[in-house]
Scaffold this motif. Structure first.
Motif, PDB file in Angstrom:
ATOM      1  N   ILE A  80       6.749  66.565  67.367  1.00  0.00           N
ATOM      2  CA  ILE A  80       7.664  67.525  66.703  1.00  0.00           C
ATOM      3  C   ILE A  80       7.405  67.414  65.308  1.00  0.00           C
ATOM      4  O   ILE A  80       7.798  68.563  64.706  1.00  0.00           O
ATOM      5  N   ALA A  81       6.833  66.620  64.735  1.00  0.00           N
ATOM      6  CA  ALA A  81       6.490  66.175  63.253  1.00  0.00           C
ATOM      7  C   ALA A  81       5.540  67.443  62.874  1.00  0.00           C
ATOM      8  O   ALA A  81       5.708  67.546  61.659  1.00  0.00           O
ATOM      9  N   MET A  85      18.865  69.087  64.866  1.00  0.00           N
ATOM     10  CA  MET A  85      18.244  68.651  66.362  1.00  0.00           C
ATOM     11  C   MET A  85      17.365  69.818  66.648  1.00  0.00           C
ATOM     12  O   MET A  85      17.636  70.787  66.446  1.00  0.00           O
ATOM     13  N   THR A  86      16.412  69.469  67.492  1.00  0.00           N
ATOM     14  CA  THR A  86      15.492  70.311  68.272  1.00  0.00           C
ATOM     15  C   THR A  86      15.494  69.916  69.665  1.00  0.00           C
ATOM     16  O   THR A  86      15.886  68.902  70.105  1.00  0.00           O
ATOM     17  N   SER A  87      15.136  70.925  70.522  1.00  0.00           N
ATOM     18  CA  SER A  87      14.958  70.695  71.944  1.00  0.00           C
ATOM     19  C   SER A  87      13.614  69.670  72.067  1.00  0.00           C
ATOM     20  O   SER A  87      12.943  69.693  71.530  1.00  0.00           O
ATOM     21  N   GLN A  88      13.725  68.742  73.096  1.00  0.00           N
ATOM     22  CA  GLN A  88      12.617  67.911  73.594  1.00  0.00           C
ATOM     23  C   GLN A  88      11.602  68.847  73.889  1.00  0.00           C
ATOM     24  O   GLN A  88      11.593  69.784  74.411  1.00  0.00           O
ATOM     25  N   THR A  89      10.317  68.296  73.123  1.00  0.00           N
ATOM     26  CA  THR A  89       8.954  68.852  73.398  1.00  0.00           C
ATOM     27  C   THR A  89       8.018  68.074  74.222  1.00  0.00           C
ATOM     28  O   THR A  89       7.983  67.082  73.518  1.00  0.00           O
ATOM     29  N   ASN A  90       7.639  68.388  75.436  1.00  0.00           N
ATOM     30  CA  ASN A  90       6.565  67.633  75.743  1.00  0.00           C
ATOM     31  C   ASN A  90       5.143  68.370  76.291  1.00  0.00           C
ATOM     32  O   ASN A  90       5.359  69.736  76.689  1.00  0.00           O
ATOM     33  N   THR A 131       6.545  75.106  79.363  1.00  0.00           N
ATOM     34  CA  THR A 131       7.370  75.601  78.373  1.00  0.00           C
ATOM     35  C   THR A 131       6.905  75.064  77.016  1.00  0.00           C
ATOM     36  O   THR A 131       7.478  75.446  76.235  1.00  0.00           O
ATOM     37  N   PHE A 132       5.659  74.337  77.016  1.00  0.00           N
ATOM     38  CA  PHE A 132       4.967  73.703  75.784  1.00  0.00           C
ATOM     39  C   PHE A 132       5.053  74.818  74.609  1.00  0.00           C
ATOM     40  O   PHE A 132       5.488  74.715  73.539  1.00  0.00           O
ATOM     41  N   LEU A 160       9.273  75.363  67.094  1.00  0.00           N
ATOM     42  CA  LEU A 160       9.111  74.346  66.235  1.00  0.00           C
ATOM     43  C   LEU A 160       8.723  74.939  64.971  1.00  0.00           C
ATOM     44  O   LEU A 160       9.325  74.505  63.770  1.00  0.00           O
ATOM     45  N   PHE A 161       7.704  75.653  64.602  1.00  0.00           N
ATOM     46  CA  PHE A 161       7.170  76.344  63.653  1.00  0.00           C
ATOM     47  C   PHE A 161       8.234  77.252  62.858  1.00  0.00           C
ATOM     48  O   PHE A 161       8.522  77.038  61.587  1.00  0.00           O
TER      49      PHE A 161
END
Length: 146
Positions: free
Chosen positions: A84-85, A43-48, A53-54, A61-62
């Motif tokens: 996220i991909a 699981m990762t945190s949601q990324t917008n 905070t992007f 994520l990297f």
């Protein structure tokens, strides 16, 4: 790897591939129900990309991609996006992992941001609508997942 919701629903339709291969799933934490797809889940945190905070989250994520992909050592990555991909596909490609991208079923006439970013270096790029071949001429028409 998929944020939950439509992307997770699409990838879960590839149950035959999941059953024939040792797989793991990477998805965002959310209130959506996790499908019975892959026994190992990350699981990762949601990324917008519109949040302040992007950039730190995207950088993180990297780092997470390096850790997970070094641990799992996949032969290939299959994704329907979303953003996220991208880090996982970039790191995977640097590790000589095959990248398979399936443009979202919802993309009938316009490309997704993730599709545009990944198109040039995927090993297989699949679209679900014939009209999308005009935008992605090297893609393969796979038909609808649903």
């Amino acid at each position: 790897m998929h944020p939950q919701g439509g992307h997770l629903e699409e990838i879960s339709k590839l149950k035959t591939i999941e059953q024939q291969n040792d797989c793991f799933l990477i998805t965002e934490k959310s209130d959506f129900e996790l499908k019975n797809f892959c026994s190992r889940k990350y699981m990762t945190s949601q990324t917008n990309r519109k949040q302040l905070t992007f950039l730190p989250k995207f950088f993180w994520l990297f780092i997470k991609a390096i850790y997970i992909l070094l641990m799992e050592k996949p032969d290939f990555i299959i994704t329907t996006g979303a953003l996220i991909a991208y880090p996982f596909c970039v790191i995977g490609k640097l590790m000589s992992t095959k990248i398979i991208y399936v443009e979202s079923f919802a993309r009938v006439q316009t490309p997704s941001l993730t599709g545009k970013l990944l198109y040039s270096f995927t090993d297989l790029f699949i679209v679900q609508w014939e009209d999308m071949l005009k935008l992605y001429p090297k893609a393969m028409l796979g038909g609808g997942i649903f």
